[in-house]
Design a protein around this motif. Structure first.
Motif, mmCIF file in Angstrom:
data_model
loop_
_atom_site.group_PDB
_atom_site.id
_atom_site.type_symbol
_atom_site.label_atom_id
_atom_site.label_comp_id
_atom_site.label_asym_id
_atom_site.label_seq_id
_atom_site.Cartn_x
_atom_site.Cartn_y
_atom_site.Cartn_z
ATOM 1 N N SER A 74 1.185 -7.414 -8.270
ATOM 2 C CA SER A 74 2.641 -7.368 -8.457
ATOM 3 C C SER A 74 3.026 -6.366 -9.538
ATOM 4 N N ALA A 75 2.247 -6.307 -10.602
ATOM 5 C CA ALA A 75 2.532 -5.344 -11.665
ATOM 6 C C ALA A 75 2.430 -3.919 -11.145
ATOM 7 N N SER A 76 1.422 -3.659 -10.336
ATOM 8 C CA SER A 76 1.244 -2.300 -9.809
ATOM 9 C C SER A 76 2.374 -1.926 -8.865
ATOM 10 N N LYS A 77 2.778 -2.843 -8.012
ATOM 11 C CA LYS A 77 3.844 -2.561 -7.052
ATOM 12 C C LYS A 77 5.209 -2.557 -7.729
ATOM 13 N N GLY A 78 5.387 -3.414 -8.745
ATOM 14 C CA GLY A 78 6.628 -3.376 -9.520
ATOM 15 C C GLY A 78 6.782 -2.064 -10.253
ATOM 16 N N GLY A 79 5.654 -1.501 -10.694
ATOM 17 C CA GLY A 79 5.696 -0.199 -11.346
ATOM 18 C C GLY A 79 6.143 0.898 -10.402
ATOM 19 N N ILE A 80 5.702 0.820 -9.151
ATOM 20 C CA ILE A 80 6.126 1.809 -8.155
ATOM 21 C C ILE A 80 7.627 1.713 -7.924
ATOM 22 N N VAL A 81 8.127 0.479 -7.801
ATOM 23 C CA VAL A 81 9.579 0.288 -7.647
ATOM 24 C C VAL A 81 10.311 0.844 -8.863
ATOM 25 N N GLY A 82 9.798 0.539 -10.045
ATOM 26 C CA GLY A 82 10.468 0.948 -11.269
ATOM 27 C C GLY A 82 10.524 2.444 -11.487
ATOM 28 N N MET A 83 9.543 3.180 -10.979
ATOM 29 C CA MET A 83 9.553 4.630 -11.202
ATOM 30 C C MET A 83 10.266 5.402 -10.101
ATOM 31 N N CYS A 133 11.775 7.927 -2.148
ATOM 32 C CA CYS A 133 12.107 6.556 -1.779
ATOM 33 C C CYS A 133 10.835 5.716 -1.726
ATOM 34 N N THR A 134 11.022 4.410 -1.721
ATOM 35 C CA THR A 134 9.898 3.476 -1.655
ATOM 36 C C THR A 134 10.179 2.428 -0.591
ATOM 37 N N ILE A 135 9.152 2.088 0.161
ATOM 38 C CA ILE A 135 9.225 0.985 1.121
ATOM 39 C C ILE A 135 8.441 -0.181 0.545
ATOM 40 N N ALA A 136 9.050 -1.368 0.573
ATOM 41 C CA ALA A 136 8.392 -2.583 0.108
ATOM 42 C C ALA A 136 8.143 -3.491 1.313
ATOM 43 N N PRO A 137 6.990 -3.334 1.974
ATOM 44 C CA PRO A 137 6.725 -4.144 3.160
ATOM 45 C C PRO A 137 6.384 -5.588 2.813
ATOM 46 N N GLY A 138 6.658 -6.454 3.780
ATOM 47 C CA GLY A 138 6.263 -7.850 3.657
ATOM 48 C C GLY A 138 4.856 -8.040 4.195
ATOM 49 N N ILE A 139 4.707 -8.986 5.117
ATOM 50 C CA ILE A 139 3.382 -9.306 5.656
ATOM 51 C C ILE A 139 3.166 -8.500 6.928
ATOM 52 N N PHE A 140 2.279 -7.524 6.854
ATOM 53 C CA PHE A 140 2.039 -6.618 7.969
ATOM 54 C C PHE A 140 0.621 -6.773 8.512
ATOM 55 N N ALA A 141 0.491 -6.453 9.780
ATOM 56 C CA ALA A 141 -0.797 -6.580 10.470
ATOM 57 C C ALA A 141 -1.689 -5.389 10.143
ATOM 58 N N THR A 142 -2.123 -5.325 8.922
ATOM 59 C CA THR A 142 -3.042 -4.281 8.481
ATOM 60 C C THR A 142 -4.479 -4.765 8.713
ATOM 61 N N PRO A 143 -5.461 -3.885 8.620
ATOM 62 C CA PRO A 143 -6.847 -4.315 8.824
ATOM 63 C C PRO A 143 -7.247 -5.486 7.927
ATOM 64 N N MET A 144 -6.751 -5.516 6.689
ATOM 65 C CA MET A 144 -7.097 -6.603 5.782
ATOM 66 C C MET A 144 -6.612 -7.942 6.316
ATOM 67 N N VAL A 179 7.603 9.383 0.044
ATOM 68 C CA VAL A 179 7.771 7.972 0.404
ATOM 69 C C VAL A 179 6.596 7.197 -0.186
ATOM 70 N N ASN A 180 6.896 6.273 -1.085
ATOM 71 C CA ASN A 180 5.875 5.442 -1.712
ATOM 72 C C ASN A 180 5.806 4.081 -1.023
ATOM 73 N N THR A 181 4.711 3.381 -1.242
ATOM 74 C CA THR A 181 4.554 2.034 -0.700
ATOM 75 C C THR A 181 4.437 1.032 -1.833
ATOM 76 N N ALA A 182 5.396 0.135 -1.900
ATOM 77 C CA ALA A 182 5.329 -0.980 -2.850
ATOM 78 C C ALA A 182 4.956 -2.231 -2.054
ATOM 79 N N SER A 183 5.623 -3.337 -2.297
ATOM 80 C CA SER A 183 5.358 -4.589 -1.596
ATOM 81 C C SER A 183 6.430 -5.582 -2.019
ATOM 82 N N VAL A 184 6.665 -6.590 -1.181
ATOM 83 C CA VAL A 184 7.575 -7.663 -1.612
ATOM 84 C C VAL A 184 6.997 -8.391 -2.821
ATOM 85 N N ALA A 185 5.691 -8.226 -3.060
ATOM 86 C CA ALA A 185 5.074 -8.821 -4.248
ATOM 87 C C ALA A 185 5.639 -8.231 -5.532
#
Length: 253
Positions: free
Chosen positions: A160-169, A185-196, A142-148
């Motif tokens: 976005s390029a890095s996360k688009g690459g994850i989606v693409g592969m 599979c890959t999950i593309a999360p939106g805005i999550f309550a992460t430490p950042m 399970v990979n992590t991409a992003s809505v970005a």
């Protein structure tokens, strides 16, 4: 897949989405190895869930190979890989100080995209040596991409390029590893309550939450973990990227 005593690798497992997923895996009986640059925090989480913590720079072949080898020595070859390690660095292509430093772009690609592939190749090589389960399965990634990856905002070219690459592969790797019974599979999360995000002023957090159609709040890491666990459990989920975003579509800025 029965997770009792099944070895699992979680990159970025010291905090946020990775920590929540590591906790969910451990609660299901998995033997969890947390791979993270923050070895001290990873050790804290590992002690709480009965796992192990391994210092790892996912962008380095040598560091990842050493971490995976140590996890294998302690837990056996992993059937589960959760790729959550990543960084975010914003910047316009041409800003007030001139063009974006190429190293800034390269670093995000190295950690987010190359780092994900680095662990995929190592986990898959180990999983291929394992006996197949009753349904022929040997593992799940399970990979992590992003809505970005789809709605990148101004200043997010590198991210976005890095996360688009994850989606693409995702699909080609799923097809590549299908012969070995390893799903991807890959999950593309939106805005999550992460430490950042939690480090931002409350008014900024509230504004971000208000931009989500429904539910009008930040996503919780446990919700990401729940989807990761369902992907592991559902054998027909393969080669797919799933948006987990409350129907948000990011504006340009």
């Amino acid at each position: 897949m029965d997770l009792e005593n099944t070895a699992a690798l979680v990159t970025g497992g010291a905090s946020g989405l990775g920590e929540a997923t590591a906790r969910a895996l451990a609660a299901a009986g998995a033997k969890v190895a947390l791979l993270d640059m923050n070895a001290a925090r990873a050790a804290e989480v590992a002690s709480e869930i009965g796992g192990i913590a391994l210092a790892c720079n996912v962008a380095s072949a040598e560091s990842a190979e050493a971490a995976v080898a140590e996890a294998r020595a302690q837990h056996g070859a992993a059937r589960i890989l959760i790729n959550c390690a990543g960084i975010g660095k914003s910047g316009r292509v041409v800003g007030k100080a001139g063009p974006m430093p190429l190293e800034d772009f390269r670093r995000v690609i190295e950690v987010n995209l190359i780092g994900s592939f680095n662990l995929i190749r190592l986990m898959a090589a180990d999983a291929e040596t394992l006996p197949p389960l009753a349904d022929g399965a040997r593992g799940v990634i399970v990979n992590t991409a992003s809505v970005a990856a789809f709605d990148g905002q101004i200043g997010q070219a590198a991210y976005s390029a890095s996360k688009g690459g994850i989606v693409g592969m995702t699909l080609p790797i799923a097809r590549d590893l299908a012969r070995s019974g390893i799903r991807v599979c890959t999950i593309a999360p939106g805005i999550f309550a992460t430490p950042m995000l939690r480090g931002l002023p409350q008014e900024v957090q509230d504004s971000l939450a208000a931009s989500i159609p429904f539910p009008r709040r930040l996503g919780q890491p446990e919700e990401f973990a729940a989807l990761a666990m369902h992907i592991i459990a559902n054998p027909m989920l393969n080669g797919e990227t799933i948006r987990l975003d409350g129907a948000i579509r990011m504006a340009p800025k």
